[in-house]
Design an enzyme around this catalytic site. Sequence first.
Site, PDB file in Angstrom:
ATOM      1  N   GLU A   1      -7.079   4.790   8.283  1.00 39.29           N
ATOM      2  CA  GLU A   1      -6.470   6.312   7.716  1.00 39.29           C
ATOM      3  C   GLU A   1      -7.973   6.741   6.892  1.00 39.29           C
ATOM      4  O   GLU A   1      -7.922   7.711   7.162  1.00 39.29           O
ATOM      5  CB  GLU A   1      -5.585   6.450   6.417  1.00 39.29           C
TER       6      GLU A   1
ATOM      7  N   GLU B   1      -5.381  -4.893  10.644  1.00 41.02           N
ATOM      8  CA  GLU B   1      -4.529  -3.902  10.539  1.00 41.02           C
ATOM      9  C   GLU B   1      -4.777  -3.426  12.006  1.00 41.02           C
ATOM     10  O   GLU B   1      -6.120  -2.344  12.509  1.00 41.02           O
ATOM     11  CB  GLU B   1      -4.204  -3.128   9.635  1.00 41.02           C
TER      12      GLU B   1
ATOM     13  N   ASN C   1       0.811  -1.082   0.076  1.00 39.63           N
ATOM     14  CA  ASN C   1       0.136  -0.226   0.306  1.00 39.63           C
ATOM     15  C   ASN C   1       1.035   1.485  -0.444  1.00 39.63           C
ATOM     16  O   ASN C   1       1.919   1.529   0.965  1.00 39.63           O
ATOM     17  CB  ASN C   1      -0.829  -0.258   0.987  1.00 39.63           C
ATOM     18  N   TRP C   2       1.072   1.730  -0.747  1.00 37.05           N
ATOM     19  CA  TRP C   2       1.691   2.918  -0.950  1.00 37.05           C
ATOM     20  C   TRP C   2       1.624   4.721  -0.849  1.00 37.05           C
ATOM     21  O   TRP C   2       2.221   5.182  -0.824  1.00 37.05           O
ATOM     22  CB  TRP C   2       2.853   3.332  -2.775  1.00 37.05           C
ATOM     23  N   LYS C   3       0.046   4.432  -0.433  1.00 37.40           N
ATOM     24  CA  LYS C   3      -0.664   5.412   0.268  1.00 37.40           C
ATOM     25  C   LYS C   3      -0.618   6.732  -0.541  1.00 37.40           C
ATOM     26  O   LYS C   3      -0.438   6.176  -1.430  1.00 37.40           O
ATOM     27  CB  LYS C   3      -0.407   5.877   2.214  1.00 37.40           C
TER      28      LYS C   3
ATOM     29  N   GLY D   1       3.147  -1.204   4.437  1.00 40.14           N
ATOM     30  CA  GLY D   1       3.435   0.450   4.358  1.00 40.14           C
ATOM     31  C   GLY D   1       4.180   0.649   3.888  1.00 40.14           C
ATOM     32  O   GLY D   1       4.637   0.381   1.981  1.00 40.14           O
ATOM     33  N   GLY D   2       5.194   1.285   4.902  1.00 36.51           N
ATOM     34  CA  GLY D   2       6.125   2.096   4.316  1.00 36.51           C
ATOM     35  C   GLY D   2       7.277   0.786   4.251  1.00 36.51           C
ATOM     36  O   GLY D   2       7.922   1.708   2.584  1.00 36.51           O
TER      37      GLY D   2
ATOM     38  N   HIS E   1      -9.477   1.318   4.209  1.00 32.21           N
ATOM     39  CA  HIS E   1      -8.256   1.689   5.609  1.00 32.21           C
ATOM     40  C   HIS E   1      -8.396   2.049   6.813  1.00 32.21           C
ATOM     41  O   HIS E   1      -9.069   3.233   6.208  1.00 32.21           O
ATOM     42  CB  HIS E   1      -7.118   2.427   4.303  1.00 32.21           C
TER      43      HIS E   1
ATOM     44  N   SER F   1       3.515  -1.843  10.176  1.00 35.20           N
ATOM     45  CA  SER F   1       4.936  -2.106  10.620  1.00 35.20           C
ATOM     46  C   SER F   1       6.124  -3.270  10.416  1.00 35.20           C
ATOM     47  O   SER F   1       6.585  -3.713  10.344  1.00 35.20           O
ATOM     48  CB  SER F   1       4.902  -1.722  12.579  1.00 35.20           C
TER      49      SER F   1
ATOM     50  N   GLY G   1       2.380   2.847  10.672  1.00 24.33           N
ATOM     51  CA  GLY G   1       3.186   2.915  10.715  1.00 24.33           C
ATOM     52  C   GLY G   1       4.035   3.890  12.129  1.00 24.33           C
ATOM     53  O   GLY G   1       5.026   4.899  11.773  1.00 24.33           O
TER      54      GLY G   1
END
Length: 252
Positions: free
Chosen positions: A97, A167, A9-11, A234-235, A95, A213, A173
Site C-alpha cells: 500500500e 504478500e 498490521n492494523w493499517k 491485516g484484516g 508495504h 487474506s 484484503g
Amino acid sequence: MRKPFIAGNWKMNNTRAEARELVTALKPLVASVDGVEIAVAPTFTCLQDVAELLKGSNIELSSQNISYAAKGAYTGEISADMLKDVGCSHAIIGHSERRQYFGETDESVSKRVRAALDNGIVPIVCIGESLDEREAGKTFDVVLGQLVNGLSSVKREESATVVIAYEPVWAIGTGKTATPEQAQEVHAAIRAKLAELFGQDNADAIRLQYGGSVKASNARELLGQKDIDGALVGGASLKADDFAAIIKAAVA
Ligand code: PGA
C-alpha cells in the site's frame, strides 16, 4: 529451527480507545502461547497507548513505517529514534500500500531498512507481485527484484535478523489467498536468493512471513509449508479472537 513470527498490521484502523480495547482482549488469549513470536503494528497515534499495555506481555510492538532520515526537516516522517523511544522493536517497511499509494520504491525501502538496522529495529520488509505481474508470468522477477534491491543496504552479518513478508498484492484484503503451494513456491525462491546474497546459514535463519487474506481457517495449512515461517496479518488482526487463532495455528 526458525521461530514462527506472526505480526498484525492494523493499517489505518482504530482510535486509541479501540486500540486499547483490542490489545486488552488479545493479551490473555495468547499469554500462554509458547514458541511463537508475536507483534502488533498499530498506527502511529496508538503506539504509546499500546506500548503501555504490552509491557510485560509476550507481544512486541511494530510501526507500519520508519523514516530513513535520523531527524530534521522531513514533515510527516517518524524516525527510528522516536519509534524506539515509544517502544517499537520492529518496523514494517515497503508495504504494497505504501508502494502503490505513497510512491515507496525499492530505493527508499533500502534506505529505511538501513535506518532500522542502524537503530536496532527489526525490519519487516514487504515484497509481492500484482495480479497483472503474476498473469504476465513475472512473479519471480518482480519479487526477487524487490528483494535484492530492498535489501541492498543489508550486510551479510546482520542479515539473519531481517524478516521478509511475501504478500502477493492480489491477495491483500481481497479474500483471495495464494494456495499453500503457490506461496511455498515463491518462499522457496526467496530463500534461495537470500542464500546467494547472504550465504546459506543466514538464509536458513531469516524468517519469511506470508501475507494476504490470512485467516484462522487457512493459517495452519499455509504455516505448515516448509519455507513459510509466519504471517503478516491485516484484516484478521483487528479481531482479537481471529488473530489469536492464527497465532495458535503457528504453535508447532
Ligand atoms: P490482509 O492484509 O490480511 O487484510 O489481506 C495483509 C497485509 O496487507 O499485511
